[in-house]
Design a protein around this motif. Structure first.
Motif, PDB file in Angstrom:
ATOM      1  N   GLY A   1       0.763  -1.229   0.000  1.00 17.91           N
ATOM      2  CA  GLY A   1       0.000   0.000   0.000  1.00 17.91           C
ATOM      3  C   GLY A   1       0.795   1.280   0.000  1.00 17.91           C
ATOM      4  N   PHE A   2       0.187   2.283  -0.596  1.00 13.20           N
ATOM      5  CA  PHE A   2       0.798   3.593  -0.746  1.00 13.20           C
ATOM      6  C   PHE A   2       0.037   4.659   0.031  1.00 13.20           C
ATOM      7  CE2 PHE A   2      -1.941   2.464  -4.225  1.00 13.20           C
ATOM      8  CZ  PHE A   2      -2.849   3.506  -4.271  1.00 13.20           C
ATOM      9  N   HIS A   3      -0.920   4.222   0.873  1.00 12.99           N
ATOM     10  CA  HIS A   3      -1.623   5.171   1.730  1.00 12.99           C
ATOM     11  C   HIS A   3      -2.031   4.501   3.033  1.00 12.99           C
ATOM     12  CE1 HIS A   3      -5.559   3.386   0.787  1.00 12.99           C
ATOM     13  NE2 HIS A   3      -5.096   3.281  -0.440  1.00 12.99           N
ATOM     14  N   LEU A   4      -2.295   5.347   4.013  1.00 13.08           N
ATOM     15  CA  LEU A   4      -2.650   4.898   5.351  1.00 13.08           C
ATOM     16  C   LEU A   4      -3.641   5.905   5.908  1.00 13.08           C
ATOM     17  CD1 LEU A   4      -1.918   3.059   7.855  1.00 13.08           C
ATOM     18  CD2 LEU A   4      -0.118   4.721   8.341  1.00 13.08           C
ATOM     19  N   THR A   5      -4.697   5.428   6.514  1.00 12.72           N
ATOM     20  CA  THR A   5      -5.675   6.311   7.142  1.00 12.72           C
ATOM     21  C   THR A   5      -5.692   6.030   8.634  1.00 12.72           C
ATOM     22  OG1 THR A   5      -7.029   6.243   5.148  1.00 12.72           O
ATOM     23  CG2 THR A   5      -8.081   7.067   7.140  1.00 12.72           C
ATOM     24  N   MET A   6      -5.579   7.091   9.426  1.00 19.34           N
ATOM     25  CA  MET A   6      -5.565   6.964  10.881  1.00 19.34           C
ATOM     26  C   MET A   6      -6.514   7.983  11.484  1.00 19.34           C
ATOM     27  SD  MET A   6      -1.500   6.342  11.550  1.00 19.34           S
ATOM     28  CE  MET A   6      -1.701   5.484  13.116  1.00 19.34           C
ATOM     29  N   PRO A   7      -7.119   7.675  12.632  1.00 25.41           N
ATOM     30  CA  PRO A   7      -8.020   8.632  13.269  1.00 25.41           C
ATOM     31  C   PRO A   7      -7.270   9.787  13.919  1.00 25.41           C
ATOM     32  CG  PRO A   7      -7.943   6.579  14.513  1.00 25.41           C
ATOM     33  CD  PRO A   7      -7.088   6.387  13.307  1.00 25.41           C
ATOM     34  N   VAL A   8      -7.954  10.919  13.954  1.00 24.38           N
ATOM     35  CA  VAL A   8      -7.503  12.074  14.722  1.00 24.38           C
ATOM     36  C   VAL A   8      -8.510  12.233  15.860  1.00 24.38           C
ATOM     37  CG1 VAL A   8      -7.137  14.570  14.708  1.00 24.38           C
ATOM     38  CG2 VAL A   8      -6.462  13.181  12.718  1.00 24.38           C
ATOM     39  N   VAL A   9      -8.019  12.179  17.084  1.00 20.66           N
ATOM     40  CA  VAL A   9      -8.877  12.251  18.265  1.00 20.66           C
ATOM     41  C   VAL A   9      -8.317  13.325  19.197  1.00 20.66           C
ATOM     42  CG1 VAL A   9      -9.808  10.974  20.240  1.00 20.66           C
ATOM     43  CG2 VAL A   9      -9.436   9.788  18.052  1.00 20.66           C
ATOM     44  N   GLU A  10      -9.172  14.255  19.570  1.00 21.71           N
ATOM     45  CA  GLU A  10      -8.769  15.344  20.457  1.00 21.71           C
ATOM     46  C   GLU A  10      -7.521  16.065  19.938  1.00 21.71           C
ATOM     47  OE1 GLU A  10     -10.618  16.447  22.974  1.00 21.71           O
ATOM     48  OE2 GLU A  10     -12.072  14.868  22.515  1.00 21.71           O
ATOM     49  N   GLY A  11      -7.466  16.247  18.610  1.00 24.96           N
ATOM     50  CA  GLY A  11      -6.391  17.024  18.003  1.00 24.96           C
ATOM     51  C   GLY A  11      -5.086  16.293  17.793  1.00 24.96           C
ATOM     52  N   GLU A  12      -5.068  14.986  18.059  1.00 27.75           N
ATOM     53  CA  GLU A  12      -3.827  14.223  17.905  1.00 27.75           C
ATOM     54  C   GLU A  12      -4.057  12.971  17.069  1.00 27.75           C
ATOM     55  OE1 GLU A  12      -2.030  13.361  21.648  1.00 27.75           O
ATOM     56  OE2 GLU A  12      -1.869  15.457  22.210  1.00 27.75           O
ATOM     57  N   LEU A  13      -3.012  12.577  16.352  1.00 27.83           N
ATOM     58  CA  LEU A  13      -3.055  11.333  15.601  1.00 27.83           C
ATOM     59  C   LEU A  13      -3.201  10.188  16.595  1.00 27.83           C
ATOM     60  CD1 LEU A  13      -2.711  10.414  12.617  1.00 27.83           C
ATOM     61  CD2 LEU A  13      -0.303  10.015  13.160  1.00 27.83           C
ATOM     62  N   ARG A  14      -4.202   9.360  16.422  1.00 26.80           N
ATOM     63  CA  ARG A  14      -4.443   8.248  17.356  1.00 26.80           C
ATOM     64  C   ARG A  14      -3.678   7.028  16.880  1.00 26.80           C
ATOM     65  NH1 ARG A  14      -4.414   4.903  20.659  1.00 26.80           N
ATOM     66  NH2 ARG A  14      -6.172   4.069  21.818  1.00 26.80           N
ATOM     67  N   ARG A  15      -2.564   6.767  17.566  1.00 28.17           N
ATOM     68  CA  ARG A  15      -1.719   5.622  17.247  1.00 28.17           C
ATOM     69  C   ARG A  15      -1.747   4.643  18.394  1.00 28.17           C
ATOM     70  NH1 ARG A  15       3.961   6.978  16.787  1.00 28.17           N
ATOM     71  NH2 ARG A  15       3.708   8.904  17.934  1.00 28.17           N
ATOM     72  N   GLY A  16      -1.462   3.390  18.078  1.00 26.84           N
ATOM     73  CA  GLY A  16      -1.281   2.394  19.115  1.00 26.84           C
ATOM     74  C   GLY A  16       0.017   2.659  19.862  1.00 26.84           C
ATOM     75  N   THR A  17       0.164   2.035  21.004  1.00 29.63           N
ATOM     76  CA  THR A  17       1.325   2.269  21.866  1.00 29.63           C
ATOM     77  C   THR A  17       2.650   2.174  21.117  1.00 29.63           C
ATOM     78  OG1 THR A  17       0.095   1.395  23.749  1.00 29.63           O
ATOM     79  CG2 THR A  17       2.502   1.463  23.953  1.00 29.63           C
ATOM     80  N   TRP A  18       2.799   1.189  20.252  1.00 29.81           N
ATOM     81  CA  TRP A  18       4.079   0.971  19.580  1.00 29.81           C
ATOM     82  C   TRP A  18       4.065   1.399  18.119  1.00 29.81           C
ATOM     83  CZ3 TRP A  18       7.281   0.468  23.269  1.00 29.81           C
ATOM     84  CH2 TRP A  18       6.922  -0.209  24.435  1.00 29.81           C
ATOM     85  N   GLN A  19       2.958   1.950  17.662  1.00 28.94           N
ATOM     86  CA  GLN A  19       2.858   2.294  16.245  1.00 28.94           C
ATOM     87  C   GLN A  19       3.571   3.595  15.907  1.00 28.94           C
ATOM     88  OE1 GLN A  19      -1.408   2.306  15.568  1.00 28.94           O
ATOM     89  NE2 GLN A  19      -1.209   0.469  14.316  1.00 28.94           N
ATOM     90  N   GLU A  20       4.386   3.511  14.879  1.00 31.88           N
ATOM     91  CA  GLU A  20       5.016   4.675  14.258  1.00 31.88           C
ATOM     92  C   GLU A  20       4.608   4.664  12.790  1.00 31.88           C
ATOM     93  OE1 GLU A  20       6.799   6.980  15.729  1.00 31.88           O
ATOM     94  OE2 GLU A  20       7.313   6.023  17.634  1.00 31.88           O
ATOM     95  N   VAL A  21       4.431   5.832  12.218  1.00 35.26           N
ATOM     96  CA  VAL A  21       4.149   5.928  10.788  1.00 35.26           C
ATOM     97  C   VAL A  21       5.482   5.816  10.065  1.00 35.26           C
ATOM     98  CG1 VAL A  21       3.145   7.301   8.938  1.00 35.26           C
ATOM     99  CG2 VAL A  21       2.162   7.404  11.250  1.00 35.26           C
TER     100      VAL A  21
END
Length: 136
Positions: A96-116
């Motif tokens: 894949g060449f794209h990724l969609t992630m939620p924005v919650v309370e003004g911040e990118l919502r990532r899992g504890t160990w997730q980095e883009v």
């Protein structure tokens, strides 16, 4: 509804490499002013990948080794007759060449160990990354 678009470049140094871009994506999300919505992270390239995963050195090595095993260079691909990077095109299609992630309370919502991460498969190059933040 608010829509914010930001584009930045990432310089890669190797044929295959993983570059963590979380900070730059999060900066775009902050600048967008969107409190709740989504962030689309897109690489307009046919031989690079964008994903999210743990930024651990051995795992990065495992990821690249698996990509090399799944999509080996010089495996007799027809496209290699043109420019010797068919494996990178195949990796892009499957991962894949794209990724969609939620924005919650003004911040990118990532899992504890997730980095883009941008995964370079045909470098070194200068890659564009487009971040589109949509929401309220």
């Amino acid at each position: 509804m608010r829509v914010y678009v930001e584009e930045f470049q990432v310089a890669t140094r190797q044929r295959e490499e993983i570059v963590v871009i979380s900070d730059r994506v999060e900066e775009a999300v902050r600048k967008s002013g969107v409190k709740n919505g989504i962030a689309l992270i897109y690489v307009p390239h046919a031989t690079a990948i964008v994903t999210a995963n743990e930024n651990e050195p051995r795992l990065r090595e495992d990821i690249l080794n698996k990509l090399r095993a799944l999509f080996p260079r010089g495996a007799g691909y027809r496209h290699d007759e043109i420019d010797n990077n068919a494996n990178a095109h195949l990796a892009n299609i499957f991962l894949g060449f794209h990724l969609t992630m939620p924005v919650v309370e003004g911040e990118l919502r990532r899992g504890t160990w997730q980095e883009v991460m941008l995964i370079e498969m045909d470098g070194p190059r200068r890659r564009n990354v487009v971040v589109v933040v949509i929401g309220e």
